[in-house]
Design an enzyme around this catalytic site. Sequence first.
Site, PDB file in Angstrom:
ATOM      1  CE1 TYR A  52      13.551  -0.702  -6.405  1.00  0.00           C
ATOM      2  CE2 TYR A  52      14.989  -2.092  -7.733  1.00  0.00           C
ATOM      3  CZ  TYR A  52      14.093  -1.939  -6.686  1.00  0.00           C
ATOM      4  OH  TYR A  52      13.719  -3.032  -5.945  1.00  0.00           O
ATOM      5  CG  HIS A 103      12.068  -2.088   3.319  1.00  0.00           C
ATOM      6  ND1 HIS A 103      10.765  -2.481   3.153  1.00  0.00           N
ATOM      7  CD2 HIS A 103      12.580  -2.919   4.260  1.00  0.00           C
ATOM      8  CE1 HIS A 103      10.491  -3.493   3.974  1.00  0.00           C
ATOM      9  NE2 HIS A 103      11.574  -3.772   4.660  1.00  0.00           N
TER      10      HIS A 103
HETATM   11  P1  OAD Z   1       1.669  -3.668   0.573  1.00  0.00           P
HETATM   12  O1  OAD Z   1       1.367  -3.398  -0.865  1.00  0.00           O
HETATM   13  O2  OAD Z   1       1.962  -5.060   0.962  1.00  0.00           O
HETATM   14  O3  OAD Z   1       0.453  -3.172   1.472  1.00  0.00           O
HETATM   15  C1  OAD Z   1      -0.112  -1.912   1.277  1.00  0.00           C
HETATM   16  C2  OAD Z   1      -1.189  -1.698   2.305  1.00  0.00           C
HETATM   17  O4  OAD Z   1      -1.691  -0.372   2.122  1.00  0.00           O
HETATM   18  C3  OAD Z   1      -2.380  -2.662   2.175  1.00  0.00           C
HETATM   19  O5  OAD Z   1      -2.645  -3.248   3.431  1.00  0.00           O
HETATM   20  C4  OAD Z   1      -3.534  -1.733   1.732  1.00  0.00           C
HETATM   21  O6  OAD Z   1      -4.792  -2.118   2.279  1.00  0.00           O
HETATM   22  C5  OAD Z   1      -3.084  -0.404   2.307  1.00  0.00           C
HETATM   23  N1  OAD Z   1      -3.647   0.787   1.635  1.00  0.00           N
HETATM   24  C6  OAD Z   1      -4.001   0.967   0.348  1.00  0.00           C
HETATM   25  N2  OAD Z   1      -4.466   2.215   0.153  1.00  0.00           N
HETATM   26  C7  OAD Z   1      -4.384   2.851   1.364  1.00  0.00           C
HETATM   27  C8  OAD Z   1      -4.703   4.168   1.813  1.00  0.00           C
HETATM   28  N3  OAD Z   1      -5.206   5.105   1.008  1.00  0.00           N
HETATM   29  N4  OAD Z   1      -4.475   4.466   3.112  1.00  0.00           N
HETATM   30  C9  OAD Z   1      -3.965   3.528   3.973  1.00  0.00           C
HETATM   31  N5  OAD Z   1      -3.654   2.278   3.595  1.00  0.00           N
HETATM   32  C10 OAD Z   1      -3.855   1.942   2.302  1.00  0.00           C
HETATM   33  O7  OAD Z   1       2.849  -2.661   0.969  1.00  0.00           O
HETATM   34  P2  OAD Z   1       3.825  -2.723   2.232  1.00  0.00           P
HETATM   35  O8  OAD Z   1       3.158  -3.335   3.407  1.00  0.00           O
HETATM   36  O9  OAD Z   1       4.410  -1.367   2.381  1.00  0.00           O
HETATM   37  O10 OAD Z   1       9.753  -4.023   0.246  1.00  0.00           O
HETATM   38  O11 OAD Z   1       4.934  -3.703   1.704  1.00  0.00           O
HETATM   39  C11 OAD Z   1       6.053  -3.976   2.501  1.00  0.00           C
HETATM   40  C12 OAD Z   1       7.271  -4.187   1.652  1.00  0.00           C
HETATM   41  O12 OAD Z   1       6.977  -5.166   0.665  1.00  0.00           O
HETATM   42  C13 OAD Z   1       7.700  -2.984   0.843  1.00  0.00           C
HETATM   43  O13 OAD Z   1       8.488  -2.081   1.582  1.00  0.00           O
HETATM   44  C14 OAD Z   1       8.481  -3.590  -0.266  1.00  0.00           C
HETATM   45  C15 OAD Z   1       7.561  -4.748  -0.592  1.00  0.00           C
HETATM   46  O14 OAD Z   1       8.140  -5.844  -1.168  1.00  0.00           O
HETATM   47  C16 OAD Z   1      10.836  -3.981  -0.551  1.00  0.00           C
HETATM   48  O15 OAD Z   1      10.807  -3.673  -1.723  1.00  0.00           O
HETATM   49  C17 OAD Z   1      12.075  -4.368   0.174  1.00  0.00           C
END
Ligand code: OAD
Length: 225
Positions: A52, A103
Amino acid sequence: MHIVILSGAGISAESGISTFRDSNGLWENHRIEDVASPQGFTRNPQLVLDFYNLRRAQLNEVEPNDAHVALGDLEKLCRVSIITQNVDDLHERGGSTNVLHIHGELRKARSLKTKKVYDCLGDLNVGDFCPDGGQLRPHIVWFGESLPLLSKAEATVSTATEFWIIGTSMQVYPAAGLINSTPFGCKIYYIDPHSAAVKCSDVTTLAEKASVAVRGLVDEKIANI
Ligand code: OAD
């Protein structure tokens, strides 16, 4: 009108912050159980603090992109509530003032003893104690921990007239389940270049990068209000 946003790592991708599950994402290079669980912290606290620390230091190198800024602009037009899974501060730096970090936040730390929360701008190390005598830990929700802001987030979504889901793979619950708190008649958009995660007929999908699609939607609102 009350526009509620659920954002994920994808909204910060164009600012240079890695997502979690895209190729070369954070979870491809780190084991969740090592760096994002209470058990991992007990086993090797410095490894977790360093993970972190690096991410906190990165915040000094990145800037909000046009998706963050567009959402800040939207606030001048109507009521906007942002619920973000992101632990960065790019929504705030993009001009949004009503942001719920479900989160946690990189720029906060809390006492292991009393859970009191402190601002944290620099590195955290083993042996960094707060005035109550507790070791400081990142103010991040780890896997297996509950989300203290969940009911506030659910209540916020339940009053939405529009719900915009931006840049999240919708794989992590309970955050992904917030879509189920939208009220009847709420207009739902899903903005993500790989938008297969939400397959629902009453969701409008915009399979584009956040900077393009969010700015487009905000401009549309400005033109119609
Ligand atoms: P993910 O890495 O799972 O998903 C990221 C999403 O962003 C994917 O669906 C990509 O297609 C999309 N993406 C990539 N580039 C993009 C762009 N330029 N514009 C729009 N979308 C784009 O991340 P999260 O869904 O945020 O939790 O993950 C959820 C949680 O999982 C996080 O908060 C974290 C992780 O484990 C903790 O650490 C508690």
